[in-house]
Design a protein around this motif. Structure first.
Motif, PDB file in Angstrom:
ATOM      1  N   TRP A  16       0.840  -1.204   0.000  1.00 33.77           N
ATOM      2  CA  TRP A  16       0.000   0.000   0.000  1.00 33.77           C
ATOM      3  C   TRP A  16       0.873   1.251   0.000  1.00 33.77           C
ATOM      4  O   TRP A  16       0.650   2.173  -0.774  1.00 33.77           O
ATOM      5  CB  TRP A  16      -0.913  -0.056   1.221  1.00 33.77           C
ATOM      6  CG  TRP A  16      -1.851   1.071   1.421  1.00 33.77           C
ATOM      7  CD1 TRP A  16      -2.977   1.375   0.691  1.00 33.77           C
ATOM      8  CD2 TRP A  16      -1.802   2.044   2.467  1.00 33.77           C
ATOM      9  NE1 TRP A  16      -3.612   2.468   1.221  1.00 33.77           N
ATOM     10  CE2 TRP A  16      -2.902   2.897   2.316  1.00 33.77           C
ATOM     11  CE3 TRP A  16      -0.916   2.259   3.524  1.00 33.77           C
ATOM     12  CZ2 TRP A  16      -3.153   3.967   3.174  1.00 33.77           C
ATOM     13  CZ3 TRP A  16      -1.170   3.323   4.385  1.00 33.77           C
ATOM     14  CH2 TRP A  16      -2.272   4.159   4.202  1.00 33.77           C
ATOM     15  N   ASN A  17       1.900   1.264   0.869  1.00 30.36           N
ATOM     16  CA  ASN A  17       2.804   2.418   0.932  1.00 30.36           C
ATOM     17  C   ASN A  17       3.610   2.585  -0.345  1.00 30.36           C
ATOM     18  O   ASN A  17       3.865   3.710  -0.782  1.00 30.36           O
ATOM     19  CB  ASN A  17       3.735   2.312   2.144  1.00 30.36           C
ATOM     20  CG  ASN A  17       3.066   2.772   3.408  1.00 30.36           C
ATOM     21  OD1 ASN A  17       2.310   3.747   3.405  1.00 30.36           O
ATOM     22  ND2 ASN A  17       3.319   2.079   4.501  1.00 30.36           N
ATOM     23  N   ALA A  18       4.009   1.485  -0.972  1.00 32.89           N
ATOM     24  CA  ALA A  18       4.751   1.574  -2.230  1.00 32.89           C
ATOM     25  C   ALA A  18       3.898   2.280  -3.292  1.00 32.89           C
ATOM     26  O   ALA A  18       4.379   3.175  -3.997  1.00 32.89           O
ATOM     27  CB  ALA A  18       5.148   0.180  -2.711  1.00 32.89           C
ATOM     28  N   PHE A  19       2.638   1.889  -3.395  1.00 35.37           N
ATOM     29  CA  PHE A  19       1.771   2.515  -4.393  1.00 35.37           C
ATOM     30  C   PHE A  19       1.346   3.924  -3.984  1.00 35.37           C
ATOM     31  O   PHE A  19       1.163   4.781  -4.852  1.00 35.37           O
ATOM     32  CB  PHE A  19       0.577   1.617  -4.730  1.00 35.37           C
ATOM     33  CG  PHE A  19       0.953   0.546  -5.709  1.00 35.37           C
ATOM     34  CD1 PHE A  19       1.112   0.844  -7.059  1.00 35.37           C
ATOM     35  CD2 PHE A  19       1.199  -0.753  -5.295  1.00 35.37           C
ATOM     36  CE1 PHE A  19       1.499  -0.123  -7.976  1.00 35.37           C
ATOM     37  CE2 PHE A  19       1.580  -1.733  -6.200  1.00 35.37           C
ATOM     38  CZ  PHE A  19       1.739  -1.420  -7.541  1.00 35.37           C
ATOM     39  N   ARG A  20       1.224   4.193  -2.699  1.00 35.73           N
ATOM     40  CA  ARG A  20       0.961   5.574  -2.261  1.00 35.73           C
ATOM     41  C   ARG A  20       2.116   6.480  -2.678  1.00 35.73           C
ATOM     42  O   ARG A  20       1.913   7.592  -3.167  1.00 35.73           O
ATOM     43  CB  ARG A  20       0.771   5.640  -0.746  1.00 35.73           C
ATOM     44  CG  ARG A  20      -0.557   5.117  -0.264  1.00 35.73           C
ATOM     45  CD  ARG A  20      -0.716   5.204   1.254  1.00 35.73           C
ATOM     46  NE  ARG A  20      -0.475   6.547   1.734  1.00 35.73           N
ATOM     47  CZ  ARG A  20       0.390   6.858   2.716  1.00 35.73           C
ATOM     48  NH1 ARG A  20       1.087   5.920   3.320  1.00 35.73           N
ATOM     49  NH2 ARG A  20       0.557   8.108   3.091  1.00 35.73           N
ATOM     50  N   PHE A  21       3.342   5.989  -2.473  1.00 35.30           N
ATOM     51  CA  PHE A  21       4.523   6.738  -2.884  1.00 35.30           C
ATOM     52  C   PHE A  21       4.516   6.951  -4.399  1.00 35.30           C
ATOM     53  O   PHE A  21       4.807   8.052  -4.890  1.00 35.30           O
ATOM     54  CB  PHE A  21       5.801   5.999  -2.463  1.00 35.30           C
ATOM     55  CG  PHE A  21       7.054   6.635  -2.992  1.00 35.30           C
ATOM     56  CD1 PHE A  21       7.621   7.717  -2.341  1.00 35.30           C
ATOM     57  CD2 PHE A  21       7.656   6.170  -4.146  1.00 35.30           C
ATOM     58  CE1 PHE A  21       8.769   8.328  -2.838  1.00 35.30           C
ATOM     59  CE2 PHE A  21       8.796   6.758  -4.658  1.00 35.30           C
ATOM     60  CZ  PHE A  21       9.362   7.840  -3.998  1.00 35.30           C
ATOM     61  N   GLN A  44      -2.740  -7.337  -7.018  1.00 33.96           N
ATOM     62  CA  GLN A  44      -3.982  -6.864  -7.621  1.00 33.96           C
ATOM     63  C   GLN A  44      -5.164  -7.515  -6.902  1.00 33.96           C
ATOM     64  O   GLN A  44      -5.208  -8.720  -6.721  1.00 33.96           O
ATOM     65  CB  GLN A  44      -4.031  -7.166  -9.111  1.00 33.96           C
ATOM     66  CG  GLN A  44      -5.225  -6.518  -9.780  1.00 33.96           C
ATOM     67  CD  GLN A  44      -5.187  -6.658 -11.293  1.00 33.96           C
ATOM     68  OE1 GLN A  44      -4.310  -7.281 -11.870  1.00 33.96           O
ATOM     69  NE2 GLN A  44      -6.160  -6.062 -11.944  1.00 33.96           N
ATOM     70  N   GLY A  45      -6.108  -6.691  -6.469  1.00 33.02           N
ATOM     71  CA  GLY A  45      -7.275  -7.179  -5.738  1.00 33.02           C
ATOM     72  C   GLY A  45      -7.049  -7.266  -4.243  1.00 33.02           C
ATOM     73  O   GLY A  45      -7.963  -7.615  -3.496  1.00 33.02           O
ATOM     74  N   LEU A  46      -5.849  -6.940  -3.768  1.00 29.68           N
ATOM     75  CA  LEU A  46      -5.511  -7.073  -2.353  1.00 29.68           C
ATOM     76  C   LEU A  46      -6.108  -5.935  -1.521  1.00 29.68           C
ATOM     77  O   LEU A  46      -5.813  -4.762  -1.750  1.00 29.68           O
ATOM     78  CB  LEU A  46      -3.986  -7.104  -2.177  1.00 29.68           C
ATOM     79  CG  LEU A  46      -3.441  -7.251  -0.761  1.00 29.68           C
ATOM     80  CD1 LEU A  46      -3.900  -8.574  -0.142  1.00 29.68           C
ATOM     81  CD2 LEU A  46      -1.925  -7.166  -0.766  1.00 29.68           C
ATOM     82  N   ILE A  47      -6.942  -6.320  -0.581  1.00 32.90           N
ATOM     83  CA  ILE A  47      -7.513  -5.391   0.393  1.00 32.90           C
ATOM     84  C   ILE A  47      -7.411  -6.091   1.739  1.00 32.90           C
ATOM     85  O   ILE A  47      -7.922  -7.190   1.922  1.00 32.90           O
ATOM     86  CB  ILE A  47      -8.982  -5.054   0.092  1.00 32.90           C
ATOM     87  CG1 ILE A  47      -9.119  -4.439  -1.298  1.00 32.90           C
ATOM     88  CG2 ILE A  47      -9.557  -4.128   1.158  1.00 32.90           C
ATOM     89  CD1 ILE A  47     -10.558  -4.330  -1.791  1.00 32.90           C
ATOM     90  N   SER A  48      -6.727  -5.463   2.684  1.00 33.80           N
ATOM     91  CA  SER A  48      -6.555  -6.058   4.003  1.00 33.80           C
ATOM     92  C   SER A  48      -6.753  -4.975   5.057  1.00 33.80           C
ATOM     93  O   SER A  48      -5.889  -4.112   5.241  1.00 33.80           O
ATOM     94  CB  SER A  48      -5.163  -6.680   4.121  1.00 33.80           C
ATOM     95  OG  SER A  48      -4.976  -7.236   5.403  1.00 33.80           O
ATOM     96  N   GLY A  49      -7.902  -5.022   5.702  1.00 37.11           N
ATOM     97  CA  GLY A  49      -8.195  -4.003   6.706  1.00 37.11           C
ATOM     98  C   GLY A  49      -8.186  -2.621   6.094  1.00 37.11           C
ATOM     99  O   GLY A  49      -8.844  -2.373   5.090  1.00 37.11           O
ATOM    100  N   LYS A  50      -7.410  -1.732   6.674  1.00 36.82           N
ATOM    101  CA  LYS A  50      -7.355  -0.349   6.167  1.00 36.82           C
ATOM    102  C   LYS A  50      -6.396  -0.184   4.993  1.00 36.82           C
ATOM    103  O   LYS A  50      -6.246   0.912   4.456  1.00 36.82           O
ATOM    104  CB  LYS A  50      -6.996   0.618   7.290  1.00 36.82           C
ATOM    105  CG  LYS A  50      -5.660   0.371   7.931  1.00 36.82           C
ATOM    106  CD  LYS A  50      -5.450   1.326   9.096  1.00 36.82           C
ATOM    107  CE  LYS A  50      -4.196   0.957   9.864  1.00 36.82           C
ATOM    108  NZ  LYS A  50      -4.018   1.813  11.030  1.00 36.82           N
TER     109      LYS A  50
END
Length: 106
Positions: A16-21, A44-50
């Motif tokens: 998540w942080n890699a793609f936010r960056f 791809q398709g990964l959603i885990s909590g927040k």
């Protein structure tokens, strides 16, 4: 600048942080390409909590970013490339590194 990001994990917070960056870099006017290697081809398709990695990946693509997925890593997982994450080769990864001014690993 041109940033090449090599992502090797599907750990939700790190991916998540890699793609936010990557998205933030695009919004500042940089060119960015991401190469998914190892377990990261499963992002791809990964959603885990927040940590909605999928949303960040789509935002990255929507803002002009390019994602490449290691074909060998996909194959070992019996996965195919997708429109968002097309099958790529190690030569594509080398070309990303040659293209980039900076290479960042997550």
């Amino acid at each position: 600048m041109k940033f090449g990001i090599i992502l090797e994990t599907k750990e939700p917070e790190k991916a998540w942080n890699a793609f936010r960056f990557a998205v933030a870099s695009l919004k500042k006017g940089h060119q960015v390409k991401v190469f998914l290697m190892g377990e990261a081809v499963e992002c791809q398709g990964l959603i885990s909590g927040k940590y909605n990695v999928d949303e960040q990946m789509n935002s990255f693509a929507d803002n002009g970013g390019e994602i490449l997925a290691c074909g060998t890593c996909l194959k070992t997982r019996s996965m195919d490339g997708t429109e968002l994450c097309p099958i790529s080769t190690m030569n594509d990864c080398v070309e990303l590194v040659e293209w980039a001014d900076k290479v960042i690993n997550f």
